[in-house]
Design a protein around this motif. Sequence first.
Motif, PDB file in Angstrom:
ATOM      1  N   UNK A 148       0.856  -1.193   0.000  1.00 37.06           N
ATOM      2  CA  UNK A 148       0.000   0.000   0.000  1.00 37.06           C
ATOM      3  C   UNK A 148       0.890   1.240   0.000  1.00 37.06           C
ATOM      4  N   UNK A 149       0.375   2.310  -0.626  1.00 39.01           N
ATOM      5  CA  UNK A 149       1.159   3.547  -0.738  1.00 39.01           C
ATOM      6  C   UNK A 149       0.215   4.744  -0.742  1.00 39.01           C
ATOM      7  N   UNK A 150       0.634   5.815  -0.077  1.00 40.05           N
ATOM      8  CA  UNK A 150      -0.138   7.053  -0.031  1.00 40.05           C
ATOM      9  C   UNK A 150       0.433   8.044  -1.052  1.00 40.05           C
ATOM     10  N   UNK A 151      -0.278   8.300  -2.175  1.00 37.57           N
ATOM     11  CA  UNK A 151       0.255   9.212  -3.197  1.00 37.57           C
ATOM     12  C   UNK A 151       0.004  10.686  -2.923  1.00 37.57           C
ATOM     13  N   UNK A 152      -0.875  10.994  -1.984  1.00 36.14           N
ATOM     14  CA  UNK A 152      -1.206  12.390  -1.691  1.00 36.14           C
ATOM     15  C   UNK A 152      -0.118  13.002  -0.809  1.00 36.14           C
ATOM     16  N   UNK A 157       3.345  10.346   4.770  1.00 38.69           N
ATOM     17  CA  UNK A 157       3.857   9.279   3.904  1.00 38.69           C
ATOM     18  C   UNK A 157       3.537   7.920   4.521  1.00 38.69           C
ATOM     19  N   UNK A 158       3.092   7.003   3.681  1.00 43.21           N
ATOM     20  CA  UNK A 158       2.786   5.650   4.138  1.00 43.21           C
ATOM     21  C   UNK A 158       3.038   4.676   2.998  1.00 43.21           C
ATOM     22  N   UNK A 159       4.078   3.892   3.143  1.00 44.78           N
ATOM     23  CA  UNK A 159       4.395   2.846   2.177  1.00 44.78           C
ATOM     24  C   UNK A 159       4.721   1.588   2.967  1.00 44.78           C
ATOM     25  N   UNK A 160       3.864   0.572   2.851  1.00 43.63           N
ATOM     26  CA  UNK A 160       4.011  -0.661   3.627  1.00 43.63           C
ATOM     27  C   UNK A 160       3.814  -1.865   2.711  1.00 43.63           C
ATOM     28  N   UNK A 161       4.374  -2.971   3.126  1.00 43.59           N
ATOM     29  CA  UNK A 161       4.219  -4.193   2.352  1.00 43.59           C
ATOM     30  C   UNK A 161       4.186  -5.405   3.257  1.00 43.59           C
ATOM     31  N   UNK A 162       3.483  -6.437   2.806  1.00 44.60           N
ATOM     32  CA  UNK A 162       3.393  -7.701   3.532  1.00 44.60           C
ATOM     33  C   UNK A 162       3.612  -8.847   2.559  1.00 44.60           C
ATOM     34  N   UNK A 163       4.053  -9.986   3.088  1.00 41.62           N
ATOM     35  CA  UNK A 163       4.181 -11.180   2.260  1.00 41.62           C
ATOM     36  C   UNK A 163       3.735 -12.397   3.058  1.00 41.62           C
ATOM     37  N   UNK A 164       3.415 -13.445   2.338  1.00 44.25           N
ATOM     38  CA  UNK A 164       3.013 -14.702   2.965  1.00 44.25           C
ATOM     39  C   UNK A 164       4.206 -15.638   2.932  1.00 44.25           C
ATOM     40  N   UNK A 165       4.685 -16.046   4.116  1.00 45.40           N
ATOM     41  CA  UNK A 165       5.877 -16.894   4.164  1.00 45.40           C
ATOM     42  C   UNK A 165       5.528 -18.348   3.846  1.00 45.40           C
ATOM     43  N   UNK A 166       6.535 -19.224   3.887  1.00 39.34           N
ATOM     44  CA  UNK A 166       6.341 -20.624   3.476  1.00 39.34           C
ATOM     45  C   UNK A 166       5.371 -21.370   4.364  1.00 39.34           C
ATOM     46  N   UNK A 167       5.179 -20.901   5.597  1.00 42.83           N
ATOM     47  CA  UNK A 167       4.230 -21.550   6.505  1.00 42.83           C
ATOM     48  C   UNK A 167       2.821 -20.978   6.365  1.00 42.83           C
ATOM     49  N   UNK A 168       2.682 -19.941   5.509  1.00 42.31           N
ATOM     50  CA  UNK A 168       1.382 -19.339   5.309  1.00 42.31           C
ATOM     51  C   UNK A 168       1.107 -18.143   6.191  1.00 42.31           C
ATOM     52  N   UNK A 169       2.043 -17.804   7.056  1.00 41.87           N
ATOM     53  CA  UNK A 169       1.877 -16.666   7.944  1.00 41.87           C
ATOM     54  C   UNK A 169       2.140 -15.351   7.203  1.00 41.87           C
ATOM     55  N   UNK A 170       1.417 -14.321   7.603  1.00 37.46           N
ATOM     56  CA  UNK A 170       1.589 -13.001   7.007  1.00 37.46           C
ATOM     57  C   UNK A 170       2.649 -12.228   7.776  1.00 37.46           C
ATOM     58  N   UNK A 171       3.644 -11.720   7.055  1.00 36.08           N
ATOM     59  CA  UNK A 171       4.766 -11.001   7.671  1.00 36.08           C
ATOM     60  C   UNK A 171       4.874  -9.618   7.032  1.00 36.08           C
ATOM     61  N   UNK A 172       4.985  -8.580   7.852  1.00 28.83           N
ATOM     62  CA  UNK A 172       5.174  -7.246   7.297  1.00 28.83           C
ATOM     63  C   UNK A 172       6.633  -7.054   6.891  1.00 28.83           C
TER      64      UNK A 172
END
Length: 267
Positions: A148-152, A157-172
Amino acid sequence: MDYTNDFEIKRAKYMPIFPKATGHPTIYIEGYPFEDDEPMAATLYHGIQITFFFEQLFRLYRLEPHILIGVDSFIYYSEGDMKKCVAPDVYVALGAEKRPPRRSFYTWAEGTVPDTIFEFLSDSTKNDDRDRKVQLYLKEMEAKEYFIHQPNPEEPAEFRGWYRDTSGEIVEMTSDTPGTLFSEKLNLLFRWNVDMDLNVRLLRPYFPDGTPITTSIEEEQQRKIAEAQVEEQAEQLKDAKNLTDEQAEKIREQADEIERLRQQLGK
């Protein structure tokens, strides 16, 4: 520098490796709506960001037959349940055939889900984008990455990201460089900066070595700069050649004077 060749070399070097989707490209399945009455962009900032971002990714992947980029189009992720539907601002589906263009993306028909999803925050969506959609995209739909990103620029300012690891858990995601995150799936850096001319906080992609993925306008500007540099170098070489001729002429004049004096002394 040959910017076109340099870009193509890096494009090939950093292209992600991925399997092809197991299904088939599906333009439309009867009964699943592919449009609504909602406008594409919530704000001008939002619209400019999406337009620039899509062009950069499209230019990067334009020659890849199995990378699909979607913009504000429906993704259905549960066969038979039309309520299981999302419409992110931008998504990238690695392995899905680029053609033909789809009205919507049906995960069960395509045999894959989008790998990386981007949402650009607006007043009406920002709370949902940073909260519920994290679980929806990564847990329920099983995408691999979400940003996610704030263009305004008038908002924090806000730029964040998450991914799903090999165990299925969500990690920022975390980064040592403020305002920068790395996509493992796309093998790209993402970094924002404020474009003063457009007055937009633009998120843009970069190759892992920090080279920006340019727009067509930027590419044309780079070409003009390169051509101007070549012309300037040509003029410098011309000036250097003229200077050498002048020096040679002075040497000849000095040699003629020495010879004249020698002849005078010899008389």
